[in-house]
Design a protein around this motif. Sequence first.
Motif, mmCIF file in Angstrom:
data_model
loop_
_atom_site.group_PDB
_atom_site.id
_atom_site.type_symbol
_atom_site.label_atom_id
_atom_site.label_comp_id
_atom_site.label_asym_id
_atom_site.label_seq_id
_atom_site.Cartn_x
_atom_site.Cartn_y
_atom_site.Cartn_z
ATOM 1 N N VAL A 33 0.829 -1.202 0.000
ATOM 2 C CA VAL A 33 0.000 0.000 0.000
ATOM 3 C C VAL A 33 0.865 1.254 0.000
ATOM 4 N N VAL A 34 1.903 1.290 0.823
ATOM 5 C CA VAL A 34 2.798 2.455 0.870
ATOM 6 C C VAL A 34 3.557 2.599 -0.452
ATOM 7 N N ASN A 39 4.423 5.448 -5.657
ATOM 8 C CA ASN A 39 4.526 5.254 -7.112
ATOM 9 C C ASN A 39 3.411 5.982 -7.859
ATOM 10 N N LEU A 40 2.209 6.009 -7.282
ATOM 11 C CA LEU A 40 1.132 6.776 -7.917
ATOM 12 C C LEU A 40 1.436 8.262 -7.912
ATOM 13 N N GLN A 41 2.051 8.747 -6.838
ATOM 14 C CA GLN A 41 2.449 10.162 -6.809
ATOM 15 C C GLN A 41 3.479 10.471 -7.899
ATOM 16 N N GLN A 92 -12.298 -1.505 -2.577
ATOM 17 C CA GLN A 92 -12.390 -0.156 -3.142
ATOM 18 C C GLN A 92 -11.088 0.250 -3.802
ATOM 19 N N VAL A 93 -9.960 -0.033 -3.168
ATOM 20 C CA VAL A 93 -8.653 0.265 -3.767
ATOM 21 C C VAL A 93 -8.468 -0.528 -5.058
ATOM 22 N N ALA A 124 -7.468 7.691 -6.456
ATOM 23 C CA ALA A 124 -6.850 6.394 -6.190
ATOM 24 C C ALA A 124 -5.941 6.449 -4.968
ATOM 25 N N ILE A 125 -5.180 7.545 -4.855
ATOM 26 C CA ILE A 125 -4.282 7.691 -3.704
ATOM 27 C C ILE A 125 -5.086 7.845 -2.418
ATOM 28 N N ALA A 126 -6.213 8.564 -2.471
ATOM 29 C CA ALA A 126 -7.052 8.754 -1.283
ATOM 30 C C ALA A 126 -7.622 7.418 -0.794
#
Length: 513
Positions: A33-34, A39-41, A92-93, A124-126
Amino acid sequence: MVALWATNSSQLYSNWHSVNNRQNAATRVAVPVVAIFYNLQAERQLSAAALADPDSDRTKLASQRLITDASIKGLKGPPDSAPTDIVTHYRQVSRELTRLPGYREAVDRGTITQLQMNKAYSTAIASDLQMFKDFIDVGIAELNVLGQSALDALWGQESLAREDAIFTAAVVSGHFSSSQRAQIAELIGAQQHIYNNEVIPLLPREHAQAYRAIVSGTAWKQKTEAEQTVLSGRGTGDSGQEVSAQVASQWRQSVGEITRQLQQANKSYFGQIIRTTDHELHGLMVILIVNSSVGALAVLLVVLISLWFTGLLRRRIFALRSSALELQTRLPDVIERLRRGEVIDPDTELPSIPYGRDELGMLGRALNLARSTSLETAVQQVEQHRGFERLLQRIARRTQLLIGMQMNRLIEMERQHEDPEVLEGLFDLDHLTARLRRYEENLVILGGGQPQRRWRKPVLMLDVIRSAQSEVQDYRRIRIEASGQIWLSERAVGSMVHVLAELMENAVTFSKP
């Protein structure tokens, strides 16, 4: 005690099991998750650059997408024992991450705006951060406080990453639009609020000092200067504020350094949370074991004490029962001995039943009271019986004296008269007097005495039988047949005469005529 012990142990086990399940789920899912979060950022920042300049080299973006995909593949589902909320947010993720290829295609085709792209990645990050929140919400107050501060720190870093994506797009395009500047101002305020109000004041001292050093460090000051330059509106251009190379360089250097520092601070703080969680888990396990053991020992102790008290009470009850049975057995013998005239000590023959001060002691006192009452009643009855016997004996003795005088007088008269008729009358009176003497002897015997007739020498058995015959009313019906010279000891003559007379009386009374 068993119900309380079972309830307490069950509650403690439930608490430990809940925290342990969340800890296991976090251990399994937290690292991916971290990784997805960072990576999404990074992908969002490179996607912003790609949208700003469609003709730019997208090698870095493609490489970052591969890294992001690898981190997504490393995300495994929570274990079956995971709480429901974790499973729900995991789904949800997963749904948000399945939309990622569509976002990428829109970026590659240029059919999505910067605002839409930022919103898609930020959503997605939220959701990713929401799942992280589930891991730290374990139901322990201390961990919830620490975890909320850690989540706020991630949101602060997410706010900086969103600002970086906007800066990157502006730098690549060469200018800031008014909406971009408004977004930057909003994100600057969010960062200040998060770190100054929700992170630094609530963190433990050593970790708060690390974040305080970041927001007051050189890199953060350079970032602030770049932001102020953009927000002050200095620059020219028809399409918006132009971005100078100095501001772009200053921003990239400061944000890169701040991001690295924040990642280190977050990693250190997350390590503290993990250690605290492990410590709390160990503490819950110790409490569970100690409380369950103490509860089990308490139950065992209660059982043993109950058995001990039960045994003690049973022994006392059996002792009272034995004493009561002994009283029931010995009391008639004591009463009989009292009737025989023996002198006895009641306390020695029938000792008091020992008792205490409780309810069984009351029963013992009642038995002692019954014993005393029985002895007193027996003594009174014996005294009354003795008095009655003495009365009978006195009356019988006086009557016997009169009867003896009467028999002596009849013997004298028999010697003085020779007339047959007179003698026959005198013999009848003599016979009646002998019967009367036997009846008086019965009263003496019933009164506990012995007949007064005494012989000094042995007597022939024939004479004994004839003497007994003379005391029977219908003596003529009795025929005596005796042979041999049988003598009876003098001390038994009186009693034997009396017994034989009674037997003869019964024989002639209850036989046919």
